[in-house]
Design an enzyme around this catalytic site. Structure first.
Site, PDB file in Angstrom:
ATOM      1  N   HIS A  38      50.467  23.811  31.601  1.00 34.63           N
ATOM      2  CA  HIS A  38      52.296  23.499  31.528  1.00 34.63           C
ATOM      3  C   HIS A  38      53.151  24.592  31.399  1.00 34.63           C
ATOM      4  O   HIS A  38      52.299  25.885  31.011  1.00 34.63           O
ATOM      5  CB  HIS A  38      52.374  22.491  30.417  1.00 34.63           C
ATOM      6  CG  HIS A  38      52.490  21.386  30.849  1.00 34.63           C
ATOM      7  ND1 HIS A  38      53.457  20.398  30.382  1.00 34.63           N
ATOM      8  CD2 HIS A  38      51.440  20.620  30.816  1.00 34.63           C
ATOM      9  CE1 HIS A  38      53.048  19.138  30.468  1.00 34.63           C
ATOM     10  NE2 HIS A  38      51.544  18.695  30.645  1.00 34.63           N
ATOM     11  N   GLU A 106      53.977  17.003  37.030  1.00 32.85           N
ATOM     12  CA  GLU A 106      55.229  16.250  37.164  1.00 32.85           C
ATOM     13  C   GLU A 106      56.316  17.429  37.815  1.00 32.85           C
ATOM     14  O   GLU A 106      55.948  18.484  37.164  1.00 32.85           O
ATOM     15  CB  GLU A 106      55.146  16.272  35.306  1.00 32.85           C
ATOM     16  CG  GLU A 106      54.234  15.401  34.927  1.00 32.85           C
ATOM     17  CD  GLU A 106      52.764  16.242  34.445  1.00 32.85           C
ATOM     18  OE1 GLU A 106      53.216  17.648  34.388  1.00 32.85           O
ATOM     19  OE2 GLU A 106      51.852  15.756  33.833  1.00 32.85           O
TER      20      GLU A 106
END
Length: 320
Positions: A38, A106
């Site tokens: 991430h 995402e």
């Protein structure tokens, strides 16, 4: 036979804490590691987000366990040619014990460069082309590629493992499962969904690995465990495509208020009953998964590893 690994959450723990968890996981009897990739945590409450490739390099020096990214998005934030180099170096450092888990990603992590965040069908097209680029570079030959989404000019990887790392493709619906079967060396999905695994196998996956994962919270106080997960990971219960399209941790902090404590309590595995943990994890084996990664939410990692070493992992092995 299903294998059981430990999931390292870069969103919740510092790099040094992740390294210590890796050591404890190996000592407890887990047979593999997975790690998230991430740029941002899901919420500020989680509080961390280390650069995964630095952590993987360090993992290669503190554990002998194989490592899988769950998952890297190789399409927007970082060009697939650079991701290929990172994966090849990681595989060389881990002496072949690296599996490159990839997915469509995402907005939370990928929009940061200012690029437009595309719709799901375009993201899947980009992922398929990224796989082509990465596989070409894994050959060690010079690559020039001009496709619909990516250009590569005169690129060659010099640091390579003996064998290219397998590409495990993530998906949460039938189209993504079919894509994984067509272009991947394995399939990643987080629910124990036998239908998705079957779709992957019908779509070309055959006997390639199906990989799943879940978060638990081992705690002597079940209510405290539910509170911990509700505080840190309520976002996992958000419906539909929300997790793919919200752009910042602040937006997820707002969205998590839609998930009440009872919803979290009904969806997770909490407390210190070994049988409950075994049942939740065994659901993946029963759904034809080959690997399952378990992550402990919250600060009490040692209690978790002690319990899994003594009770949960032996029971899973006996059940197998």
């Amino acid at each position: 036979m299903t294998h059981y690994g430990y999931f390292l959450s870069c969103e919740e723990f510092t790099p040094r804490e992740l390294l210590e968890q890796a050591r404890m996981a190996e000592q407890a009897g887990f047979t593999a590691l997975a790690i998230s990739d991430h740029y941002h945590p899901w919420t500020d409450e989680q509080g961390e987000s280390a650069f995964v490739w630095s952590v993987i390099g360090a993992l290669s020096q503190v554990t002998s366990l194989p490592v899988t990214t769950l998952v890297t998005c190789p399409t927007v934030r970082v060009h697939p040619a650079v991701n290929a180099q990172a994966a090849a170096t990681s595989a060389a450092m881990l002496e072949g014990g690296f599996r490159f888990g990839i997915g469509t990603g995402e907005a939370l992590n990928e929009h940061i460069t200012g690029e437009t965040w595309p719709d799901a069908p375009v993201r899947m097209q980009m992922l398929e082309e990224a796989v082509q680029v990465i596989r070409k570079l894994f050959t060690g030959e010079q690559v020039t590629h001009r496709g619909a989404h990516y250009t590569v000019e005169n690129a060659r990887l010099y640091t390579l493992p003996d064998e290219p790392p397998p590409l495990y493709v993530s998906g949460f619906g039938p189209l993504a499962a079919a894509l994984a079967g067509r272009v991947g060396d394995g399939f990643v999905t987080m629910r124990p969904d036998a239908d998705l695994v079957a779709g992957f196998r019908r779509g070309g996956g055959g006997d390639k690995p199906a990989v799943g994962g879940l978060k638990v919270c081992w705690d002597t106080d079940r209510d405290r465990a539910v509170d911990t997960v509700h505080r840190l990971w309520a976002t996992e219960q958000l419906p539909g495509e929300i997790n793919q399209i919200l752009p910042t941790p602040e937006h997820f902090q707002q969205a998590r208020t839609l998930v009440d404590r009872d919803t979290v309590a009904a969806a997770g595995t909490f407390g210190d009953d070994p049988d409950e943990h075994v049942t939740s994890i065994r659901a993946y084996a029963e759904a034809d998964f080959d690997e399952v990664y378990v992550g402990q939410v919250g600060p009490d990692q040692r209690q978790f590893f002690d319990a899994y070493r003594s009770h949960v992992l032996p029971a899973l092995q006996d059940a197998a």
